[in-house]
Design an enzyme around this catalytic site. Structure first.
Site, short mmCIF file in Angstrom:
data_model
loop_
_atom_site.label_atom_id
_atom_site.label_comp_id
_atom_site.label_asym_id
_atom_site.label_seq_id
_atom_site.Cartn_x
_atom_site.Cartn_y
_atom_site.Cartn_z
N SER A 23 0.69 -1.26 0.10
CA SER A 23 -0.05 -0.06 -0.14
C SER A 23 0.80 1.27 0.10
O SER A 23 0.32 2.41 -0.89
CB SER A 23 -0.96 0.00 1.14
OG SER A 23 -1.82 -1.09 1.10
N ARG A 123 -13.51 -7.62 -11.20
CA ARG A 123 -13.69 -6.71 -9.77
C ARG A 123 -14.49 -5.52 -10.02
O ARG A 123 -14.25 -4.75 -11.00
CB ARG A 123 -12.30 -6.56 -9.15
CG ARG A 123 -11.60 -7.88 -8.75
CD ARG A 123 -10.29 -7.67 -8.29
NE ARG A 123 -10.44 -7.03 -6.76
CZ ARG A 123 -9.40 -6.74 -6.09
NH1 ARG A 123 -8.14 -6.80 -6.53
NH2 ARG A 123 -9.67 -6.12 -4.78
N GLN A 170 -9.16 2.06 -0.78
CA GLN A 170 -8.92 2.30 -2.14
C GLN A 170 -9.77 3.37 -2.51
O GLN A 170 -9.36 4.09 -3.25
CB GLN A 170 -9.22 0.75 -2.92
CG GLN A 170 -8.03 -0.13 -2.81
CD GLN A 170 -8.05 -1.36 -3.21
OE1 GLN A 170 -9.01 -1.69 -4.06
NE2 GLN A 170 -7.05 -2.28 -3.22
N ASP A 316 -6.81 -8.10 4.45
CA ASP A 316 -6.09 -9.04 3.72
C ASP A 316 -5.53 -10.22 4.36
O ASP A 316 -4.99 -11.18 3.69
CB ASP A 316 -5.01 -8.22 2.93
CG ASP A 316 -5.22 -7.25 2.11
OD1 ASP A 316 -6.34 -7.29 1.43
OD2 ASP A 316 -4.59 -6.27 2.01
N ARG A 347 -12.48 -14.83 -1.69
CA ARG A 347 -11.43 -15.49 -0.71
C ARG A 347 -12.26 -16.29 0.04
O ARG A 347 -11.82 -17.35 0.77
CB ARG A 347 -10.73 -14.63 -0.07
CG ARG A 347 -9.66 -13.96 -0.86
CD ARG A 347 -8.69 -12.95 -0.12
NE ARG A 347 -7.73 -12.41 -1.11
CZ ARG A 347 -6.94 -11.49 -0.99
NH1 ARG A 347 -7.13 -10.58 -0.05
NH2 ARG A 347 -5.89 -11.25 -1.84
C1 S3P Z 1 -5.38 -1.30 -0.29
C2 S3P Z 1 -6.91 -1.52 0.55
C3 S3P Z 1 -7.59 -2.72 0.75
C4 S3P Z 1 -6.72 -3.62 0.81
C5 S3P Z 1 -5.71 -3.88 -0.48
C6 S3P Z 1 -4.81 -2.70 -0.45
C7 S3P Z 1 -4.78 -0.10 -0.05
O1 S3P Z 1 -8.49 -2.80 -0.20
O2 S3P Z 1 -7.47 -5.04 0.67
O3 S3P Z 1 -4.99 -4.92 -0.32
O4 S3P Z 1 -3.76 -0.05 -0.51
O5 S3P Z 1 -5.58 0.87 -0.03
P1 S3P Z 1 -10.18 -2.33 0.09
O6 S3P Z 1 -9.92 -0.73 -0.18
O7 S3P Z 1 -10.80 -2.77 -1.42
O8 S3P Z 1 -10.58 -2.69 1.13
#
Ligand code: S3P
Length: 433
Positions: A23, A123, A170, A316, A347
């Site tokens: 991230s 997705r 995200q 995750d 998952r």
């Molecule tokens: C992430 C947010 C998460 C996580 C992903 C990384 C990020 O996703 O599952 O691996 O870096 O902002 P979501 O925003 O869909 O929960």
């Protein structure tokens, strides 16, 4: 296809580091690309997902390269300075890469087409295209809102105030990044806290950002300062080593320089509640993030009910928690995690089916699963469904299973954890082609 097998191993021992946080790596490249001047990044994750973001940012005009010492240099274009890309931006397997970059592009007067692999193209993207449309961006693609999608960025973006309908860092970050090139104040309202790496890195690069309760206010069109970033090791990647050590008798490992941002450490908290011997040593702050060395020893685990409200801080980590749960006495109940169905794979379904095929007692729920203490006995070839975390989780299961566990495709691990097999084997695991 690249099958990998893991077998019962002896104790895991040693001091190791795992690759950089995924991230924070994406965000470091993006912020560097939007700053004026040269930013440098050490410890960048060189996994396929992050390299895909670097390639897309180059196509958008930033100059990004790695020097002979392994450090990354980014010459940014400045806010408002993104170039029109000359080809579609292929984001591979990366949900973070595509959603964050869609946010960035949405408020620049350019047109970009985003695509990805089979997993990414299935997705949901409406969760970002709906709020980004409010800034004035236009999106064309299919009805269901999956990739490929073409974004026509707004010429004169309007600031928005948006309450997140899903707990998603995200989506939050896509809106914050869109706010960077929008005059005035963009507000994201987040009622369930998610990882706050964007908030932290915005501050670090000098973006005026105010957090008032659930409201995150970003002031746009302010010049970013080029900065030097040190990316900590990824706690999500460390989790595979941590669970491997907890379930393998006699193990004692030290993982150095791991990010311990409280918005990411739900799994550590859960494993400690399950009886795991996990200690944080040498806690410190680096470039706005919390970091520690983590010592883990083999432990007798007991099953628990994971509080659903903890899900965003370990979203995750449920696949690898399922593996710890097979070795824990009683049942481990994981509910309130329907978001897992729209990750790199479904998952919940993939873990439940894979565990069942290894002889593990597991119950599927709409919003999660319950895993019972079981002796796993391995399987012909677990389907990893283009999901790196499924691949690594089942390889960890093999370390304590009665018979070897084989996965059908280990190449997906490259997206987030290059060198996983070598690193695991360096502390005593047995993983082989
Ligand atoms: C992430 C947010 C998460 C996580 C992903 C990384 C990020 O996703 O599952 O691996 O870096 O902002 P979501 O925003 O869909 O929960």
């Amino acid at each position: 296809m690249n099958q990998l097998t893991s077998s019962k191993s002896g104790s895991l021992k040693g001091t190791i580091t795992v690759p950089g946080d995924k991230s924070i790596s994406h965000r470091s490249l993006i912020m560097g690309a939007m700053a004026v001047g040269e930013s440098t990044v050490t410890g960048l994750l060189e996994g396929e997902d992050v390299l895909g973001t670097a390639a897309a940012l180059r196509e958008l005009g930033a100059d990004i390269y790695k020097d002979d010492y392994g450090n990354w240099h980014i010459h940014g274009v400045g806010i408002g300075g993104l170039n029109q890309p000359q080809k579609p931006l292929d984001m591979g397997n990366s949900g973070t890469g595509v959603r964050l970059l869609m946010g960035l592009v949405a408020t620049h007067p350019i047109t970009a087409t985003f695509t990805g692999d089979e997993s990414l193209c299935s997705r949901p993207m409406k969760r970002v295209t709906i709020p980004l449309t409010d800034f004035g961006a236009q999106f064309s693609g299919n009805e269901v809102g999956t990739l490929p999608i073409t974004v026509k960025g707004a010429n004169m973006p309007m600031p928005i105030s948006y309450k997140l309908p899903v707990a998603s860092a995200q989506v939050k970050s896509a809106i914050m990044l869109a706010g960077l090139n929008t005059p005035g104040i963009t507000t994201v309202i987040e009622t369930i806290p998610t990882r706050d790496h964007s908030e932290r890195i915005f501050k670090y690069f000098g973006v005026p950002i105010q957090i008032e309760g659930d409201n995150i206010h970003v002031t746009g069109q302010v010049e970013l300062k080029a900065r030097n970033m040190a990316v900590p090791a990824d706690p999500s990647s460390a989790s595979f080593l941590i669970v491997a050590a907890l379930i393998t008798e006699g193990s004692d490992i030290l993982i150095s320089n791991v990010g311990i941002n409280p918005a990411r450490t739900g799994l550590f908290k859960t494993l400690i509640e399950m009886g795991g011997d996990i200690k944080f040593e040498n806690e410190r702050q680096e470039c706005g993030e919390d970091v520690a060395d983590i010592r883990v020893k083999f432990s007798n685990l007991k099953g628990i009910t994971v509080p659903p409200e903890r899900a965003p801080s370990m979203i995750d980590e449920y696949p690898i928690l399922c593996i710890a749960a097979t070795c824990a006495t009683g049942k481990t109940v994981m509910r309130g995690i329907e978001e897992l169905r729209v990750k790199e794979s479904d998952r919940i379904a993939i873990m439940v089916n894979g565990l069942k095929s290894c002889g593990v007692t597991v119950e599927e729920h709409d919003d999660g699963m319950t895993v019972s203490n079981s002796v796993a006995y391995g399987n012909e070839a677990i389907k990893t469904s283009l999901d790196h975390r499924i691949a690594m989780s089942f390889l960890v299961l093999g370390l304590c299973a009665e018979k070897p566990v084989t996965i059908d495709d280990g190449s997906v691990i490259e997206t987030s954890f290059p060198g996983f097999v070598e690193l695991m084997n360096s502390v005593g695991a047995r993983i082989y082609p």
